[in-house]
Design a protein around this motif. Structure first.
Motif, short mmCIF file in Angstrom:
data_model
loop_
_atom_site.label_atom_id
_atom_site.label_comp_id
_atom_site.label_asym_id
_atom_site.label_seq_id
_atom_site.Cartn_x
_atom_site.Cartn_y
_atom_site.Cartn_z
N VAL A 15 58.11 35.04 -67.08
CA VAL A 15 57.49 35.48 -66.13
C VAL A 15 58.22 35.85 -64.66
N GLN A 16 58.61 34.82 -64.42
CA GLN A 16 59.22 34.49 -63.02
C GLN A 16 60.60 35.63 -62.91
N LEU A 17 61.30 35.78 -64.00
CA LEU A 17 62.20 36.80 -64.18
C LEU A 17 61.73 38.24 -64.10
N LEU A 18 60.46 38.44 -64.81
CA LEU A 18 60.00 39.63 -64.20
C LEU A 18 59.38 40.03 -63.09
N CYS A 19 58.98 38.90 -62.29
CA CYS A 19 58.74 39.10 -61.00
C CYS A 19 59.79 39.14 -59.90
N ILE A 23 49.96 37.27 -55.82
CA ILE A 23 48.91 36.29 -55.77
C ILE A 23 47.55 36.71 -56.84
N PRO A 24 47.30 37.83 -57.10
CA PRO A 24 46.16 37.97 -57.86
C PRO A 24 46.58 38.07 -59.30
N LEU A 25 47.99 37.87 -59.62
CA LEU A 25 48.36 37.95 -61.01
C LEU A 25 48.34 36.38 -61.47
N VAL A 26 48.35 35.50 -60.48
CA VAL A 26 48.13 34.14 -60.83
C VAL A 26 47.08 33.65 -61.89
N PRO A 27 45.77 33.89 -61.62
CA PRO A 27 44.97 33.81 -63.02
C PRO A 27 45.11 34.68 -64.40
N VAL A 28 45.72 35.62 -64.13
CA VAL A 28 45.89 36.79 -65.34
C VAL A 28 47.13 35.81 -66.10
N VAL A 29 48.18 35.38 -65.59
CA VAL A 29 49.38 34.79 -66.08
C VAL A 29 48.94 33.55 -66.84
N SER A 30 48.05 32.88 -65.96
CA SER A 30 47.47 31.70 -66.63
C SER A 30 46.66 31.73 -67.87
N VAL A 34 47.94 26.07 -61.61
CA VAL A 34 48.82 25.62 -60.53
C VAL A 34 50.33 25.81 -61.08
N ALA A 35 50.66 25.97 -62.43
CA ALA A 35 51.90 26.10 -62.92
C ALA A 35 52.11 27.83 -62.78
N SER A 36 50.98 28.45 -63.16
CA SER A 36 51.28 29.93 -63.01
C SER A 36 51.70 30.12 -61.53
N ALA A 37 51.16 29.45 -60.48
CA ALA A 37 51.16 30.14 -59.11
C ALA A 37 52.80 29.45 -58.67
N ALA A 38 53.16 28.41 -59.42
CA ALA A 38 54.45 27.76 -58.95
C ALA A 38 55.71 28.88 -59.52
N GLY A 47 58.78 14.48 -64.67
CA GLY A 47 57.81 15.59 -64.11
C GLY A 47 57.87 16.48 -65.41
N GLY A 48 56.50 17.22 -65.27
CA GLY A 48 56.40 18.45 -66.35
C GLY A 48 56.68 19.55 -65.64
N THR A 49 56.23 20.86 -66.33
CA THR A 49 56.48 22.12 -66.03
C THR A 49 56.18 22.44 -64.65
N THR A 50 55.03 22.13 -64.41
CA THR A 50 54.44 22.50 -62.95
C THR A 50 54.99 22.05 -61.83
N ALA A 51 55.52 20.66 -61.64
CA ALA A 51 56.26 20.14 -60.86
C ALA A 51 57.72 20.68 -60.78
N ALA A 52 58.16 20.71 -62.05
CA ALA A 52 59.87 21.56 -62.15
C ALA A 52 59.72 22.66 -61.46
N LEU A 53 58.65 23.88 -61.54
CA LEU A 53 58.91 25.10 -61.03
C LEU A 53 58.82 25.17 -59.47
N TRP A 54 57.76 24.06 -59.04
CA TRP A 54 57.37 23.85 -57.83
C TRP A 54 58.87 23.68 -56.93
N ALA A 55 59.50 22.76 -57.54
CA ALA A 55 60.78 22.10 -57.18
C ALA A 55 61.69 23.29 -56.86
#
Length: 425
Positions: A32-36, A76-83, A91-95, A145-153
């Motif tokens: 998803v990040q690659l698409l963004c 920003i509006p895509l965060v809940p959609v991806v989740s 939080v992982a989607s937002a990261a 750490g998990g997926t969420t923390a790694a993506l924020w880092a």
């Protein structure tokens, strides 16, 4: 190369530390990040093209800021959609999505360096960005750490890379002020050309990521994780020859050099792709040793994943020529291929082998059509340059590259950009 190796290392370590089930959402969010990142990749190409035509740094950066603001407004509006679609936390989607506007700013600076043919500085920026993005994520994953923390880092590392790229451009700009003559610029660095380039780039990125996202829908958790590991081979074959397009793109943007640049790019990409597929077939037995025995079922399919990535790399070269000439027609063909491919995946792909077979077939047919179109268009738009030996000023080359001092040196074009033809680098 450094950036690509760092990215592959992150995915390989994540596949081992997160396990088969835990790696699937991580890989899907990276897709998803690659698409963004599509607007960022498109912006880099447009900025490079406009800089070749004479745009200055303030104009390029103004365009980058406008595009970053638009990307943030969409992300920003895509965060809940991806989740909801990927069954991951908000939080992982937002990261994953928050990095998109920062990537736009980073790519704008890279486009300036590319357009000015400052490939040494560009290589430093690309390598540094890869390291700064991957290192914090690897540290977090290694610490448990998990997926969420790694993506924020990783997002934090991208922000640091953007600041470093800006300082690099400022440094070369101060040096060019004293050496480069002012160039007349009659174009317009607006958002509309970026939107046109986004259509082309988005089609490519969607085609390269669709199978990984669909795997989360049609396969069970374990098979989706195995497919994600196999997709690393596709990504290696896809991104490995990225430098070919980066170096030859400025020549694609010049009509007098476009046809030869397109032919050279496609030939080199095909050769590198063949080597990547062969290497994947030979190195396949190492996959379970590096990632764990849980991934042994995809060992025999790694060459197919690599073939899919190699085909997409050739497709990327063909689509870059379309962006260089500000054409968007090839995007429609790519979107059509994607729609047919995704429909087939959703209808018939119920195992790792059938899913990658459908994805590779889709890539092959789309690449064949787009490549033929790119070669034909390049031939039609390149007009022959008349040979004018007698009018060349003493000590200078005429329009054919000849003159008192003779033809250009092997491996060098009149534009100053390295050539990947038979006599070039």
């Amino acid at each position: 190369m450094t950036a690509n190796v760092a990215g592959y290392l992150l995915q390989l370590l994540a596949s081992r530390w997160l396990g088969v089930a835990g790696y699937s959402p991580f890989a899907s969010l990276l897709a998803v990040q690659l698409l963004c990142a599509v607007p960022a990749l498109a912006l880099q190409n447009v900025v490079a093209r406009e800089v070749v035509r004479g745009a200055d740094i303030p104009a390029a950066r103004g365009l980058s800021l406008r595009c970053a603001a638009l990307v943030a407004a969409v992300a920003i509006p895509l965060v809940p959609v991806v989740s909801a679609v990927l069954s991951v936390s908000l939080v992982a989607s937002a990261a994953a999505l928050c990095a998109a506007p920062v990537l736009v700013l980073l790519s704008g600076e890279q486009g300036i360096l590319q357009g000015r043919s400052r490939f040494r500085e560009l290589a430093i920026v690309l390598g540094g960005a890869g390291i700064l993005r991957v290192t914090p994520a690897v540290v977090v994953l290694g610490a448990g750490g998990g997926t969420t923390a790694a993506l924020w880092a990783a997002a934090f590392g991208i922000a640091l890379a953007a600041l470093g790229a800006r300082r690099t451009v400022d440094g070369i700009d101060r040096g060019d002020e004293h050496t480069a003559p002012p160039r007349e610029y009659t174009g317009g660095a607006g958002v509309l050309p970026v939107f046109r380039a986004v259509q082309v780039q988005a089609a490519l990125m969607a085609l390269s990521s669709a199978d990984l996202i669909v795997s989360r829908i049609v396969l069970d958790e374990n098979d989706a994780g195995r497919y994600a590991l196999g997709a690393i081979a596709a990504k290696i074959a896809f991104w490995l020859p990225q430098a070919v397009g980066v170096v030859l793109y400025p020549r694609m943007a010049q009509p007098q050099h476009s046809a030869r640049a397109v032919r050279s790019a496609l030939a080199v990409l095909t050769g590198i792709g063949a080597l990547a597929v062969a290497a994947a077939a030979v190195a396949a037995p190492l996959a379970p040793l590096l990632a764990g025995q849980d991934y042994a079922p995809v060992q025999g399919l790694l060459w197919v994943f690599a073939l899919n990535g190699a085909l997409l790399a050739v497709l990327q070269g063909a689509l870059l020529s379309a962006i260089a000439a500000d054409r968007t027609a090839p995007a429609a063909i790519t979107w059509l291929g994607l729609a047919i491919g995704v429909g087939a995946m959703l209808g018939w792909a119920h195992s790792v082998s059938t899913l990658i077979t459908i994805a590779t077939t889709t890539s092959a047919l789309t690449t064949l059509v787009i490549t033929a179109l790119a070669l034909r268009t390049a031939r039609e738009t390149t007009s022959p340059v008349p040979r004018v030996r007698d009018s060349a000023a003493p000590g200078k080359r005429d329009s054919t590259g000849t003159g008192e001092h003779g033809p250009a040196a092997p491996g060098e074009s009149d534009s100053g950009v390295p050539d990947f033809g038979p006599s070039g680098a």
